[in-house]
Every structure is written in structure tokens, then in C-alpha cells.
Design a protein around this motif. Structure first.
Motif, PDB file in Angstrom:
ATOM      1  N   GLY A  14       0.802  -1.228   0.000  1.00 17.17           N
ATOM      2  CA  GLY A  14       0.000   0.000   0.000  1.00 17.17           C
ATOM      3  C   GLY A  14       0.826   1.265   0.000  1.00 17.17           C
ATOM      4  O   GLY A  14       0.338   2.331  -0.324  1.00 17.17           O
ATOM      5  N   GLY A  15       2.099   1.174   0.397  1.00 14.21           N
ATOM      6  CA  GLY A  15       2.936   2.366   0.426  1.00 14.21           C
ATOM      7  C   GLY A  15       4.030   2.261   1.467  1.00 14.21           C
ATOM      8  O   GLY A  15       4.417   1.169   1.893  1.00 14.21           O
ATOM      9  N   ILE A  16       4.528   3.391   1.888  1.00 16.95           N
ATOM     10  CA  ILE A  16       5.621   3.467   2.854  1.00 16.95           C
ATOM     11  C   ILE A  16       5.169   4.360   4.004  1.00 16.95           C
ATOM     12  O   ILE A  16       4.559   5.405   3.787  1.00 16.95           O
ATOM     13  N   MET A  17       5.479   3.946   5.239  1.00 11.45           N
ATOM     14  CA  MET A  17       5.193   4.768   6.398  1.00 11.45           C
ATOM     15  C   MET A  17       6.470   4.910   7.203  1.00 11.45           C
ATOM     16  O   MET A  17       7.182   3.940   7.419  1.00 11.45           O
ATOM     17  N   SER A  29       0.008   5.569  -3.215  1.00  9.73           N
ATOM     18  CA  SER A  29      -0.250   5.944  -4.612  1.00  9.73           C
ATOM     19  C   SER A  29      -1.188   7.140  -4.702  1.00  9.73           C
ATOM     20  O   SER A  29      -1.225   7.836  -5.704  1.00  9.73           O
ATOM     21  N   ASP A  30      -1.959   7.407  -3.620  1.00  9.09           N
ATOM     22  CA  ASP A  30      -2.881   8.548  -3.608  1.00  9.09           C
ATOM     23  C   ASP A  30      -2.205   9.854  -3.244  1.00  9.09           C
ATOM     24  O   ASP A  30      -2.745  10.920  -3.487  1.00  9.09           O
ATOM     25  N   GLY A  31      -1.051   9.788  -2.587  1.00 14.79           N
ATOM     26  CA  GLY A  31      -0.377  11.014  -2.177  1.00 14.79           C
ATOM     27  C   GLY A  31       0.464  10.801  -0.931  1.00 14.79           C
ATOM     28  O   GLY A  31       0.862   9.680  -0.609  1.00 14.79           O
ATOM     29  N   ILE A  32       0.717  11.892  -0.228  1.00 12.37           N
ATOM     30  CA  ILE A  32       1.551  11.873   0.968  1.00 12.37           C
ATOM     31  C   ILE A  32       0.774  12.534   2.106  1.00 12.37           C
ATOM     32  O   ILE A  32       0.157  13.577   1.919  1.00 12.37           O
ATOM     33  N   ILE A  33       0.837  11.933   3.295  1.00 10.29           N
ATOM     34  CA  ILE A  33       0.256  12.533   4.493  1.00 10.29           C
ATOM     35  C   ILE A  33       1.367  12.633   5.533  1.00 10.29           C
ATOM     36  O   ILE A  33       2.099  11.684   5.754  1.00 10.29           O
ATOM     37  N   GLU A  34       1.474  13.813   6.163  1.00 14.35           N
ATOM     38  CA  GLU A  34       2.475  14.012   7.203  1.00 14.35           C
ATOM     39  C   GLU A  34       1.775  14.476   8.475  1.00 14.35           C
ATOM     40  O   GLU A  34       1.010  15.434   8.458  1.00 14.35           O
ATOM     41  N   TRP A  35       2.020  13.764   9.584  1.00 14.40           N
ATOM     42  CA  TRP A  35       1.479  14.125  10.891  1.00 14.40           C
ATOM     43  C   TRP A  35       2.632  14.606  11.759  1.00 14.40           C
ATOM     44  O   TRP A  35       3.626  13.894  11.917  1.00 14.40           O
ATOM     45  N   THR A  36       2.509  15.806  12.310  1.00 14.80           N
ATOM     46  CA  THR A  36       3.518  16.312  13.244  1.00 14.80           C
ATOM     47  C   THR A  36       2.794  16.998  14.396  1.00 14.80           C
ATOM     48  O   THR A  36       1.565  17.142  14.372  1.00 14.80           O
TER      49      THR A  36
END
Length: 130
Positions: A14-17, A29-36
């Protein structure tokens, strides 16, 4: 899954975390999410959305929308619209329009028109019409 001194990285179909002391980043594949600690940012083909304690900002091909506790601001190629509890202001290449509980005011290159409960006033280079 990989553990490093900087954090943890996980690869799946599904991707990389990636988990670090600064936050979490997820690539799919849908994009990037960043939590800080400062908030959340999401990058997709449709644009960018940023959530913080101050509000939400959304950047798309159509323009920018900023939502805060004091109101909403929309920037587009056509102009700017500001919504607050006091009213609405719209700025375009044609002029400025202000809507409030007291009435409506329109500023253009031709003059100013004001609509209130007391009537309509038009101010132009030729004078004032009530």
C-alpha cells in the motif's frame, strides 16, 4: 520494516510509512500525508490540505481556501472572498462588494452604490443619487 536511530520505516504493497521523533509520514499511490505536532499536511494530485490548530488551508488548481475561527478566505483567479461573522467581502477585477447586516456596498470604477434599509444611494463622478 526497518528500525534506524532516526525511527521506523515500513514498506507494504500500500505504500511506505515512516515514524520519527518529528512525526509520521505516509507515502501511498494517492499522495503523501504528514502528521507532526504542528498539524497534518496531505499532498495529493488534487492539491494540498494543511490542518493546524489555527485552521485549515487548502491549495488546489482552483485556488486557495483558508478556514480559521475568525472566518473563511477564498483566493481564486477571479478574486478574493472573505466570510466572517461581520459579513462578506468580495474583491474582483470589477470592484469590491461588501455584504453586512447593515446593507450592501458596491465599489466599481464607475462609483459606489449602497443599499440599506434606508434606501439606495449611488455616488458617481456626476454626483449623488438617492
Amino acid at each position: 520494516m526497518e528500525w534506524t536511530s532516526g525511527g521506523i520505516i515500513e514498506w507494504t504493497s500500500g505504500g511506505i510509512m515512516e515514524w520519527t521523533s518529528g512525526g509520521i509520514i505516509e507515502w501511498t499511490s494517492d499522495g503523501i500525508i504528514e502528521w507532526t505536532s504542528g498539524g497534518i499536511i496531505e499532498w495529493t494530485n488534487g492539491g494540498i490540505i494543511e490542518w493546524t490548530s489555527g485552521g485549515i488551508i487548502e491549495w488546489t488548481n482552483g485556488g486557495i481556501i483558508e478556514r480559521t475561527s475568525s472566518g473563511i478566505i477564498v483566493w481564486t483567479s477571479g478574486g478574493i472572498i472573505v466570510w466572517t461573522s461581520d459579513g462578506i467581502i468580495e474583491r474582483t477585477s470589477g470592484g469590491i462588494i461588501v455584504w453586512t447586516s447593515g446593507g450592501i456596498i458596491v465599489w466599481t470604477s464607475g462609483g459606489i452604490i449602497e443599499w440599506t434599509s434606508g434606501g439606495i444611494i449611488e455616488r458617481t463622478s456626476g454626483g449623488i443619487i438617492e
